[in-house]
Design an enzyme around this catalytic site. Structure first.
Site, PDB file in Angstrom:
ATOM      1  N   ASP A  79      19.585  13.390  46.940  1.00  0.00           N
ATOM      2  CA  ASP A  79      18.109  13.369  46.768  1.00  0.00           C
ATOM      3  C   ASP A  79      17.952  11.866  45.638  1.00  0.00           C
ATOM      4  O   ASP A  79      17.283  11.087  45.852  1.00  0.00           O
ATOM      5  CB  ASP A  79      17.473  14.477  45.911  1.00  0.00           C
ATOM      6  CG  ASP A  79      18.494  14.998  44.708  1.00  0.00           C
ATOM      7  OD1 ASP A  79      19.492  14.389  44.455  1.00  0.00           O
ATOM      8  OD2 ASP A  79      17.855  16.075  44.195  1.00  0.00           O
ATOM      9  N   GLY A  97      24.745  26.961  40.649  1.00  0.00           N
ATOM     10  CA  GLY A  97      24.133  25.881  41.457  1.00  0.00           C
ATOM     11  C   GLY A  97      23.146  26.401  42.200  1.00  0.00           C
ATOM     12  O   GLY A  97      22.759  25.748  43.423  1.00  0.00           O
ATOM     13  N   ASP A 104      15.664  20.234  43.557  1.00  0.00           N
ATOM     14  CA  ASP A 104      15.416  21.555  43.388  1.00  0.00           C
ATOM     15  C   ASP A 104      14.100  21.991  43.145  1.00  0.00           C
ATOM     16  O   ASP A 104      13.655  23.065  43.491  1.00  0.00           O
ATOM     17  CB  ASP A 104      16.290  22.020  41.928  1.00  0.00           C
ATOM     18  CG  ASP A 104      17.833  21.216  42.015  1.00  0.00           C
ATOM     19  OD1 ASP A 104      18.083  21.261  43.271  1.00  0.00           O
ATOM     20  OD2 ASP A 104      18.389  20.982  41.154  1.00  0.00           O
TER      21      ASP A 104
HETATM   22  C1  GLA Z   1      21.709  19.166  41.490  1.00  0.00           C
HETATM   23  C2  GLA Z   1      20.681  18.264  40.982  1.00  0.00           C
HETATM   24  C3  GLA Z   1      19.998  18.210  42.335  1.00  0.00           C
HETATM   25  C4  GLA Z   1      20.910  17.395  43.286  1.00  0.00           C
HETATM   26  C5  GLA Z   1      22.091  18.373  43.370  1.00  0.00           C
HETATM   27  C6  GLA Z   1      22.971  17.770  44.132  1.00  0.00           C
HETATM   28  O1  GLA Z   1      21.551  20.547  41.987  1.00  0.00           O
HETATM   29  O2  GLA Z   1      19.593  19.167  40.098  1.00  0.00           O
HETATM   30  O3  GLA Z   1      19.013  17.268  42.018  1.00  0.00           O
HETATM   31  O4  GLA Z   1      21.218  16.105  43.213  1.00  0.00           O
HETATM   32  O5  GLA Z   1      22.879  18.669  42.141  1.00  0.00           O
HETATM   33  O6  GLA Z   1      22.755  17.727  45.556  1.00  0.00           O
END
Ligand code: GLA
Length: 391
Positions: free
Chosen positions: A41, A128, A176
């Site tokens: 992203d 996550g 996210d």
């Molecule tokens: C975290 C960050 C996202 C993205 C992911 C990896 O979740 O908040 O913005 O960069 O890591 O894909």
């Protein structure tokens, strides 16, 4: 009754008990799981997340005074938060996510009235699955009801991302918060992180289940390493004389290999191949080529582990076990990495056996019993109709 409905009912009941009245508004916002397109992203590429059936729910209603009186059911903690644009974060406090969204709302000139609110979440934290984005987006959704304003969805997601940057100190990309705002039931979100345009790709195959497995570990280096990966991607773009790795193709990268620092080359190699995999994965999903999608997920994991170096031995082990398990179509780490969860596609008829086999294999080697749940692409943030909440 769905899990979300029960969560709503419980939250409404706590509100009644605590504040002695019916809430006027209820907002729900989901966590997310990213199927593919990891650490992409902030590199302007494509990601393909979906909302999970785990939500943050906030019930709220007007009150006297210029503050938000917040109560967290999960933490059994109450706190009052100011409503003006000058509010600042409190050191390591759970209200920072709400504080940030409220302050940024006020900063846009929206007048937020005094309100009481009860917050409850069943999004696992630290795994996550974007529990913090869900909290920010639920707050913004509640504030839309409280102020009578409907924000443009992209503007709303960006405001929530800004709250995460400024009030939680996490330099996240847009995935996210966009997922929590925009995802739709029975669809994955193919999001172009450069143009911020998106496509809802149908995922309606009941024969395929999405299994989330929590490794139960969160290695401490995750925050610093995330910022470092962002910096290394910028360095890679600089070395390749481009603004963004999105604009580089694999052949051009390979030509520069010997001239580049090896670590920086590896980071760029992950990003460039992962963007291509994500586009291929969306095509595979559209055409029902599930095994192809699964293969791309395994390749994504390998690239995150060896080129981008954001996996860890526990995540590698979960993917290795899944790969040998009957009925598994594909598996990879999901989210920022260094612990947290894997996402696994499984033939639904093998789901129970596959869960048992993965849990047994993992706990035999680590002594950790992994938390697991199957999910389906769920509805993004929404206001819950009060008749539904009260029934
Ligand atoms: C975290 C960050 C996202 C993205 C992911 C990896 O979740 O908040 O913005 O960069 O890591 O894909």
């Amino acid at each position: 009754m769905s899990e979300l409905q029960s969560l709503v009912e419980e939250t409404v009941q706590v509100y009644r008990d605590r504040f002695g009245s019916e809430p006027e508004w209820v907002a729900a916002a989901p966590g997310r799981v990213n199927l593919i397109g990891e650490h992409i992203d902030y590199n302007d590429g494509f990601v393909m997340p979906m909302a999970i059936n785990r939500y943050v729910v906030i019930a709220g209603g007007h009150c006297e005074g210029a503050a938000a009186n917040l109560y967290s059911v999960n933490l059994d903690d109450a706190a009052a938060v100011p409503l003006d644009a000058t509010a600042r974060p409190r050191a390591m406090h759970w209200t920072n996510y709400l504080r940030g969204v409220i302050a940024l709302f006020a900063g846009k000139g929206y007048v937020v009235p005094g309100f009481n609110a009860v917050v409850q979440s069943n999004v696992p934290t630290g795994g996550g699955l974007s529990s913090s984005a869900a909290l920010e987006v639920a707050t913004a959704t509640l504030l839309e009801s409280a102020t009578g304003i409907t924000m443009d969805p992209v503007e709303k997601a960006l405001l929530c991302q800004q709250a995460e940057h400024e009030f939680a100190g996490v330099p996240c990309g847009i995935m996210d918060q966009f997922s929590s705002v925009l995802c739709e039931q029975n669809h994955v979100l193919l999001l172009d992180c450069r143009s911020r345009t998106f496509e809802q790709v149908p995922f309606m195959n009941e024969d395929v289940s999405v299994l989330i497995t929590n490794s139960g570990v969160k290695h401490e280096l995750s925050d610093g390493e995330y910022a470092l990966r962002r910096k290394q991607c910028e360095d890679a773009a600089l070395a390749l004389q481009t603004e963004s790795l999105r604009d580089v193709n694999l052949a051009d990268l390979l030509k520069q290999k010997d001239a580049m620092d090896q670590t920086i080359f590896q980071r760029a190699h992950h990003v460039i191949t992962e963007i291509a995999r994500t586009i291929a994965a969306s095509e595979a999903m559209k055409t029902g080529q599930w095994n192809r999608l699964g293969q791309l997920m395994y390749e994504s994991h390998e690239s995150l582990s060896t080129d981008f170096e954001v996996s860890c031995k526990e995540l590698d082990l979960l993917v290795k076990i899944a790969r040998k398990t009957e009925g598994v179509i594909g598996s990879r780490m999901t989210g920022g990495g260094f612990g947290g969860c894997t996402v696994t596609l499984v033939n639904s008829e093998h789901l129970d056996d596959a869960m048992a086999a993965i849990a047994a294999g993992y706990s035999a080697e680590t002594n950790i019993q992994p938390a697991m749940f199957a999910t389906h692409p769920s509805q993004g943030a929404h206001q819950v109709a009060m008749t539904a909440a009260a029934s």
